[in-house]
Design a protein around this motif. Structure first.
Motif, PDB file in Angstrom:
ATOM      1  N   PHE A   1       0.837  -1.210   0.000  1.00  0.00           N
ATOM      2  CA  PHE A   1       0.000   0.000   0.000  1.00  0.00           C
ATOM      3  C   PHE A   1       0.869   1.257   0.000  1.00  0.00           C
ATOM      4  O   PHE A   1       0.621   2.205  -0.756  1.00  0.00           O
ATOM      5  CB  PHE A   1      -0.912  -0.022   1.222  1.00  0.00           C
ATOM      6  CG  PHE A   1      -1.758   1.201   1.381  1.00  0.00           C
ATOM      7  CD1 PHE A   1      -2.927   1.357   0.655  1.00  0.00           C
ATOM      8  CD2 PHE A   1      -1.383   2.206   2.263  1.00  0.00           C
ATOM      9  CE1 PHE A   1      -3.724   2.490   0.809  1.00  0.00           C
ATOM     10  CE2 PHE A   1      -2.169   3.343   2.427  1.00  0.00           C
ATOM     11  CZ  PHE A   1      -3.336   3.482   1.695  1.00  0.00           C
TER      12      PHE A   1
ATOM     13  N   ALA B   1       2.645   1.602  -3.386  1.00  0.00           N
ATOM     14  CA  ALA B   1       1.730   1.926  -4.483  1.00  0.00           C
ATOM     15  C   ALA B   1       1.390   3.404  -4.529  1.00  0.00           C
ATOM     16  O   ALA B   1       1.262   3.985  -5.612  1.00  0.00           O
ATOM     17  CB  ALA B   1       0.453   1.095  -4.352  1.00  0.00           C
TER      18      ALA B   1
ATOM     19  N   ALA C   1      -3.745  -1.426  -2.953  1.00  0.00           N
ATOM     20  CA  ALA C   1      -2.407  -1.415  -3.548  1.00  0.00           C
ATOM     21  C   ALA C   1      -2.434  -1.936  -4.987  1.00  0.00           C
ATOM     22  O   ALA C   1      -1.822  -1.341  -5.889  1.00  0.00           O
ATOM     23  CB  ALA C   1      -1.467  -2.267  -2.697  1.00  0.00           C
TER      24      ALA C   1
END
Length: 418
Positions: free
Chosen positions: A322, A325, A408
Motif C-alpha cells: 500500500f 503503491a 495497492a
C-alpha cells in the motif's frame, strides 16, 4: 504458475543477500537476547514495579446489611492498595466505563444477596448470582479482581452454610445437645463439601467478558520480547521488500516484464507474493531459532501459530504494498515506510506493552497492525493459549490485509497503465 515463478525467484534473490539475512534473522535474535536479559525482571516481577490500585466499580442492588458488608470488605485497609473501589447506581454506565477502559472491572451485587446469606443454603430457592464485568482489553488485572471477589463470596457461602448446619444440628438434636455440638465440626465439613459445588452454592459469580487466567510467577522475558522484535524486523523487511517494485520500475525491469505475455496483475501478485513468501520463511526460521536459543514455547496450538504467522506476514506485506503503491517514488516510499514502521512499533507496544499505556493511548494503539500481532503472539507465548483465543486477532489482520492489498493492486495497475 507465472505468479509462483516470479515469487520464488524474488525470494531466492532475497535470501542470497547477506545484508538482508542479517536484518531478517540475526538482528531480531540478538536484540531479543539483549532486551530480554536486561528487562527480564519487568516481565517476571522479581523486582515488582509499583502500580496504581485497580479501578473497580460496584453496583449494589441489595438493600440489606450483607451488601454493605461486602462493600466494606472491598474498601477495607487490607485491599486499599490493590483496589480503588467506586460505588455506582447505574449498571449500564458502569459497563460502558469498563468497555472504554476507564475501569478494569464492575461487580453487580444482586438484590437477593442478604436474603440468600441470612436464610442459609437452600437449593430449592433461587441462587444469588453476582455479575462480574471485565475489561476485554486487559488480561491480568481482571483476574486479580475476580480472585478477590471469589474469595469474599466463598467467605459468605461458608458463613451461610455454617449457620444452616448449626441450626439444623441444634433443632434436630435438641435433647442431646452435647453430642450434637461434639459432632458439629465433622457435620459442618461434610456439609461444606456437599454444598459447595458449581450448581449448589447459594452465592455464585458469573463472569462476563473476562480474559483467561494466567500465572505470571515464572514467565520468561523472551515470551514478550522475542515476538516483539520478530514482528518489528518483519515489518522492516516487508516494507523494504515491496519498495523494490518501485526500484524495478525505475530501472526498467518492470516495464520489460509488462511487455511479455504476462498480465500486469500476475506480475504484481508475483512480486507481492515473493515478499510474502520471504516474510513467511523469515518468521518461521525466527520461531525455530528462538525456540532453540531461548527455550521459548510458541503456544499449545500449532494451527494457531501457523495462522497467526500467515495473518501477520500478509498484513505487513499488504501495508508495504500500500505504501509503495501510493508513494511518488522509491525514496519517498522508503521515508514513509520508515516513519510508519517506527510509529506503529511505538504505538503498537513493541517496546513497552500496550497494556501499560494510558487508557486513551491503549485504545488508540489498536489502529496499528503491531498491536494485533503482539496481542495474538502474546496469547500464545505468554499465556500458552490456543487457536480459539487468537481468532479475533487473526480475523482483524486478515481483514486489514484484504483492504490494503486491494487498494495497492488498484493503484499499481493504474501506474503501470500510464
Amino acid at each position: 504458475m507465472k505468479i509462483w515463478t516470479i515469487a520464488w525467484k524474488d525470494t531466492l534473490i532475497r535470501f542470497r543477500d547477506r545484508n538482508a539475512l542479517i536484518l531478517m534473522l540475526l538482528a531480531p535474535l540478538v536484540l531479543s537476547a539483549i532486551i530480554g536479559s536486561a528487562f527480564g525482571g519487568f516481565i517476571r516481577g522479581s523486582d515488582p514495579v509499583p502500580f496504581d490500585a485497580i479501578p473497580v466499580l460496584v453496583i449494589n442492588e441489595d438493600r440489606g446489611a450483607q451488601g454493605e458488608q461486602f462493600i466494606e470488605i472491598l474498601i477495607s485497609d487490607d485491599l486499599a492498595e490493590l483496589l480503588a473501589v467506586t460505588e455506582m447506581d447505574d449498571l449500564a454506565v458502569a459497563r460502558e466505563q469498563v468497555q472504554v477502559g476507564d475501569a478494569r472491572a464492575a461487580i453487580l451485587i444482586p438484590e437477593n444477596f442478604s436474603a440468600s446469606v441470612e436464610g442459609g443454603v437452600d437449593v430449592d430457592t433461587a441462587v444469588s448470582q453476582f455479575e462480574f464485568y471485565a475489561d476485554p482489553a486487559a488480561t491480568l488485572t481482571p483476574n486479580i479482581v475476580r480472585g478477590v471477589v471469589t474469595q469474599i463470596i466463598n467467605g459468605f457461602n461458608t458463613a451461610a452454610i455454617s449457620v444452616d448446619v448449626t441450626v439444623s444440628q441444634l433443632t434436630e438434636q435438641a435433647l442431646t445437645l452435647g453430642p450434637a455440638m461434639a459432632n458439629l465440626g465433622s457435620a459442618l465439613n461434610s456439609e461444606l463439601e456437599s454444598e459447595i459445588g458449581p450448581n449448589q452454592l447459594s452465592l455464585t459469580l458469573n463472569d462476563v467478558a473476562v480474559g483467561e487466567e494466567e500465572d505470571t510467577s515464572d514467565i520468561s522475558p523472551f515470551a514478550f520480547f522475542a515476538p516483539s522484535m520478530g514482528i518489528l524486523f518483519l515489518m522492516f523487511s516487508m516494507v523494504d521488500g515491496t519498495r523494490s517494485i518501485l526500484d524495478e520500475q525505475k530501472g526498467g525491469t518492470l516495464d520489460r516484464l509488462v511487455s511479455t505475455p504476462t498480465s500486469s496483475l500476475e506480475i504484481l501478485l508475483g512480486k507481492i507474493g515473493g515478499v510474502f513468501l520471504t516474510g513467511a520463511l523469515q518468521f518461521i526460521v525466527f520461531v525455530i531459532a528462538s525456540s532453540l536459543l531461548f527455550s521459548l514455547s510458541w503456544g499449545s496450538s500449532p494451527a494457531g501459530l501457523a495462522l497467526m504467522v500467515v495473518a501477520v506476514v500478509l498484513a505487513f506485506t499488504s501495508l508495504g504494498a500500500f505504501i509503495a503503491a501510493f508513494a511518488r517514488d522509491a525514496n519517498q516510499a522508503n521515508i514513509i515506510g520508515s516513519v510508519v514502521t517506527l510509529a506503529f512499533a511505538a504505538l503498537g507496544g513493541n517496546f513497552v506493552p500496550a497494556q501499560n499505556f494510558p487508557p486513551f493511548l491503549e485504545q488508540l494503539s489498536k489502529i496499528s497492525i503491531n498491536r494485533w500481532a503482539l496481542d495474538g503472539f502474546s496469547d500464545l507465548t505468554l499465556f500458552g493459549l490456543g487457536l480459539n483465543d487468537v481468532l479475533l486477532e487473526i480475523g482483524v489482520l486478515l481483514g486489514l490485509s484484504v483492504v490494503l492489498i486491494g487498494l495497492a493492486l488498484w493503484q499499481f495497475q493504474r501506474r503501470m497503465a500510464r
